[in-house]
Design a protein around this motif. Structure first.
Motif, PDB file in Angstrom:
ATOM      1  N   THR A   1      31.922  28.164  26.624  1.00 41.06           N
ATOM      2  CA  THR A   1      33.099  27.610  27.298  1.00 41.06           C
ATOM      3  C   THR A   1      32.956  26.111  27.501  1.00 41.06           C
ATOM      4  O   THR A   1      33.910  25.345  27.283  1.00 41.06           O
ATOM      5  CB  THR A   1      33.311  28.306  28.653  1.00 41.06           C
ATOM      6  OG1 THR A   1      33.422  29.715  28.449  1.00 41.06           O
ATOM      7  CG2 THR A   1      34.589  27.808  29.314  1.00 41.06           C
TER       8      THR A   1
ATOM      9  N   VAL B   1      41.161  31.964  37.539  1.00 41.77           N
ATOM     10  CA  VAL B   1      41.797  33.277  37.652  1.00 41.77           C
ATOM     11  C   VAL B   1      40.992  34.136  38.619  1.00 41.77           C
ATOM     12  O   VAL B   1      39.754  34.034  38.688  1.00 41.77           O
ATOM     13  CB  VAL B   1      41.887  33.961  36.272  1.00 41.77           C
ATOM     14  CG1 VAL B   1      42.542  35.328  36.374  1.00 41.77           C
ATOM     15  CG2 VAL B   1      42.652  33.078  35.295  1.00 41.77           C
ATOM     16  N   ASP B   2      41.676  34.981  39.381  1.00 39.71           N
ATOM     17  CA  ASP B   2      41.020  35.868  40.335  1.00 39.71           C
ATOM     18  C   ASP B   2      40.054  36.809  39.603  1.00 39.71           C
ATOM     19  O   ASP B   2      40.435  37.483  38.637  1.00 39.71           O
ATOM     20  CB  ASP B   2      42.066  36.678  41.096  1.00 39.71           C
ATOM     21  CG  ASP B   2      41.427  37.586  42.140  1.00 39.71           C
ATOM     22  OD1 ASP B   2      40.442  37.185  42.763  1.00 39.71           O
ATOM     23  OD2 ASP B   2      41.924  38.724  42.316  1.00 39.71           O
ATOM     24  N   THR B   3      38.805  36.866  40.045  1.00 35.70           N
ATOM     25  CA  THR B   3      37.767  37.660  39.374  1.00 35.70           C
ATOM     26  C   THR B   3      37.431  38.945  40.119  1.00 35.70           C
ATOM     27  O   THR B   3      36.445  39.611  39.786  1.00 35.70           O
ATOM     28  CB  THR B   3      36.484  36.823  39.228  1.00 35.70           C
ATOM     29  OG1 THR B   3      36.038  36.404  40.528  1.00 35.70           O
ATOM     30  CG2 THR B   3      36.719  35.597  38.365  1.00 35.70           C
TER      31      THR B   3
ATOM     32  N   GLU C   1      48.496  29.470  34.038  1.00 32.78           N
ATOM     33  CA  GLU C   1      48.350  30.222  35.270  1.00 32.78           C
ATOM     34  C   GLU C   1      47.968  29.313  36.444  1.00 32.78           C
ATOM     35  O   GLU C   1      48.381  29.548  37.579  1.00 32.78           O
ATOM     36  CB  GLU C   1      47.270  31.306  35.104  1.00 32.78           C
ATOM     37  CG  GLU C   1      47.620  32.385  34.091  1.00 32.78           C
ATOM     38  CD  GLU C   1      47.231  31.974  32.680  1.00 32.78           C
ATOM     39  OE1 GLU C   1      46.841  30.807  32.487  1.00 32.78           O
ATOM     40  OE2 GLU C   1      47.321  32.827  31.788  1.00 32.78           O
TER      41      GLU C   1
ATOM     42  N   VAL D   1      34.009  37.861  30.375  1.00 30.10           N
ATOM     43  CA  VAL D   1      35.332  37.925  31.010  1.00 30.10           C
ATOM     44  C   VAL D   1      35.283  37.237  32.374  1.00 30.10           C
ATOM     45  O   VAL D   1      36.178  36.461  32.734  1.00 30.10           O
ATOM     46  CB  VAL D   1      35.796  39.382  31.153  1.00 30.10           C
ATOM     47  CG1 VAL D   1      37.082  39.462  31.972  1.00 30.10           C
ATOM     48  CG2 VAL D   1      36.019  40.011  29.780  1.00 30.10           C
ATOM     49  N   PHE D   2      34.227  37.516  33.137  1.00 26.71           N
ATOM     50  CA  PHE D   2      34.077  36.888  34.447  1.00 26.71           C
ATOM     51  C   PHE D   2      33.997  35.364  34.323  1.00 26.71           C
ATOM     52  O   PHE D   2      34.656  34.630  35.072  1.00 26.71           O
ATOM     53  CB  PHE D   2      32.821  37.421  35.141  1.00 26.71           C
ATOM     54  CG  PHE D   2      32.431  36.635  36.359  1.00 26.71           C
ATOM     55  CD1 PHE D   2      33.102  36.816  37.561  1.00 26.71           C
ATOM     56  CD2 PHE D   2      31.402  35.701  36.306  1.00 26.71           C
ATOM     57  CE1 PHE D   2      32.751  36.085  38.683  1.00 26.71           C
ATOM     58  CE2 PHE D   2      31.045  34.972  37.426  1.00 26.71           C
ATOM     59  CZ  PHE D   2      31.720  35.164  38.612  1.00 26.71           C
TER      60      PHE D   2
ATOM     61  N   ASN E   1      38.654  29.237  34.593  1.00 32.67           N
ATOM     62  CA  ASN E   1      40.083  28.947  34.456  1.00 32.67           C
ATOM     63  C   ASN E   1      40.857  29.215  35.735  1.00 32.67           C
ATOM     64  O   ASN E   1      42.085  29.213  35.726  1.00 32.67           O
ATOM     65  CB  ASN E   1      40.676  29.767  33.309  1.00 32.67           C
ATOM     66  CG  ASN E   1      40.273  29.239  31.951  1.00 32.67           C
ATOM     67  OD1 ASN E   1      40.815  28.252  31.461  1.00 32.67           O
ATOM     68  ND2 ASN E   1      39.279  29.882  31.335  1.00 32.67           N
TER      69      ASN E   1
ATOM     70  N   GLN F   1      37.414  33.832  33.349  1.00 33.71           N
ATOM     71  CA  GLN F   1      38.347  33.879  34.471  1.00 33.71           C
ATOM     72  C   GLN F   1      37.956  32.874  35.551  1.00 33.71           C
ATOM     73  O   GLN F   1      38.810  32.186  36.111  1.00 33.71           O
ATOM     74  CB  GLN F   1      38.405  35.289  35.058  1.00 33.71           C
ATOM     75  CG  GLN F   1      39.080  36.308  34.161  1.00 33.71           C
ATOM     76  CD  GLN F   1      39.159  37.684  34.792  1.00 33.71           C
ATOM     77  OE1 GLN F   1      38.465  37.976  35.776  1.00 33.71           O
ATOM     78  NE2 GLN F   1      39.975  38.549  34.235  1.00 33.71           N
ATOM     79  N   ARG F   2      36.676  32.797  35.830  1.00 31.26           N
ATOM     80  CA  ARG F   2      36.195  31.900  36.876  1.00 31.26           C
ATOM     81  C   ARG F   2      36.461  30.438  36.539  1.00 31.26           C
ATOM     82  O   ARG F   2      36.948  29.668  37.380  1.00 31.26           O
ATOM     83  CB  ARG F   2      34.689  32.119  37.066  1.00 31.26           C
ATOM     84  CG  ARG F   2      34.056  31.297  38.183  1.00 31.26           C
ATOM     85  CD  ARG F   2      34.447  31.817  39.540  1.00 31.26           C
ATOM     86  NE  ARG F   2      33.765  31.100  40.598  1.00 31.26           N
ATOM     87  CZ  ARG F   2      33.950  31.359  41.885  1.00 31.26           C
ATOM     88  NH1 ARG F   2      34.779  32.324  42.263  1.00 31.26           N
ATOM     89  NH2 ARG F   2      33.305  30.656  42.797  1.00 31.26           N
TER      90      ARG F   2
END
Length: 282
Positions: A240, A198-200, A47, A189-190, A196, A193-194
């Motif tokens: 992570t 990705v829009d959070t 992405e 999840v946040f 990587n 996404q953060r």
């Protein structure tokens, strides 16, 4: 005009480093995970930017196959305990958490996350758990997901205990529900996404709505929500970081480090619980 570089080309191709997997072939990008140069053949699009073939293989090895057994197991346990509590309320009371009984029966810090006060309560929590747990367990792996759930549940109960410093009348207030643990999953999840890129926005809106609802609705333990959220943020962030490839460290060694880190986080929570009781009962 032939000497003018086209879009995506380097002005000086010879300035680019060689691809370590294909000597003599110039790299076109750097892997966003291990930062090694990679040629067009080795670049795997994601992405946000690309990763190399080696990192892509490591990611695939860490993603477990099969059904989300931990998620389904937690849901089954919650439903079973809810039925048992409906038939025999006395059996359910043996697992309810209240700060006054948590000192003598510390397992209640966790068991209360498997109890629910109403059909609506368990229905909402299990639906949220199913939606989030399926994908999150697939990304994190079975045992990391289970550890995240357990630690977030305990963190939620710890926040309820800590609130006794502010409002001593809650010393005997009982709380039940998986909401604290579910908030920990939303926090994970946040974090994923953060980190990587990705829009959070969507997960932040979801968290905001549920947090506000817990604050304005009587009878809901917003303290458990906040405690689970904070614990989930810290645990998922640690997982992570520990999952990132490290030069000279095998996947098995990384896994051992993660296990030790999980044990350390569990001991830290236990120490916070013990320290809080020591101050409250002093």
């Amino acid at each position: 005009m032939s000497g003018i570089p086209q879009y995506g080309q380097r002005s000086e191709p010879s300035a680019a480093p060689e691809c370590p997997r294909h000597p003599g072939v110039r790299a076109v990008d750097y892997c966003k995970r291990c930062n090694r140069p990679m040629c067009a053949e080795c670049a795997i699009p994601t992405e946000v930017r690309s990763i190399c073939v080696d990192c892509a293989r490591r990611v695939r090895r860490r993603v477990p196959s099969g059904s989300p057994v931990v998620t389904l197991g937690i849901i089954a346990a919650c439903v079973l305990i809810y039925v048992i509590g409906w038939v025999s309320p006395a059996a359910e009371r043996a697992f309810v958490f209240a700060p006054v009984v948590g000192y003598y029966q510390p397992w209640r810090f966790l068991t209360t996350a498997f109890l629910h006060a109403s059909l609506w309560h368990i229905g909402f929590n299990m639906l949220a758990l199913y939606w989030v747990g399926r994908s999150l367990e697939g990304v994190m792996g079975h045992w990391r997901f289970a550890a995240l759930y357990v630690l977030s549940a305990v963190g939620g109960s710890l926040a309820v205990l800590l609130w006794c410093f502010v409002d001593p009348s809650t010393w005997q207030t009982a709380t039940v529900g998986a909401s604290g643990a579910v908030f920990g999953l939303f926090a994970a999840v946040f974090v994923l996404q953060r980190l990587n890129g990705v829009d959070t926005t969507s997960v932040l809106v979801l968290l905001g709505i549920n947090l506000v609802y817990g604050f304005i609705t009587p009878g809901i333990s917003w303290q458990a929500h906040v405690g689970g959220l904070v614990t989930g943020l810290l645990v998922s962030w640690a997982f992570t970081l520990l999952a990132r490839p490290r030069r000279g460290m095998t996947a098995r060694a990384q896994n051992r480090v993660t296990v030790l880190a999980t044990a350390a986080m569990a001991l830290l929570l236990a120490g916070l619980v013990a320290g809080t009781y020591a101050l409250l009962l002093h």
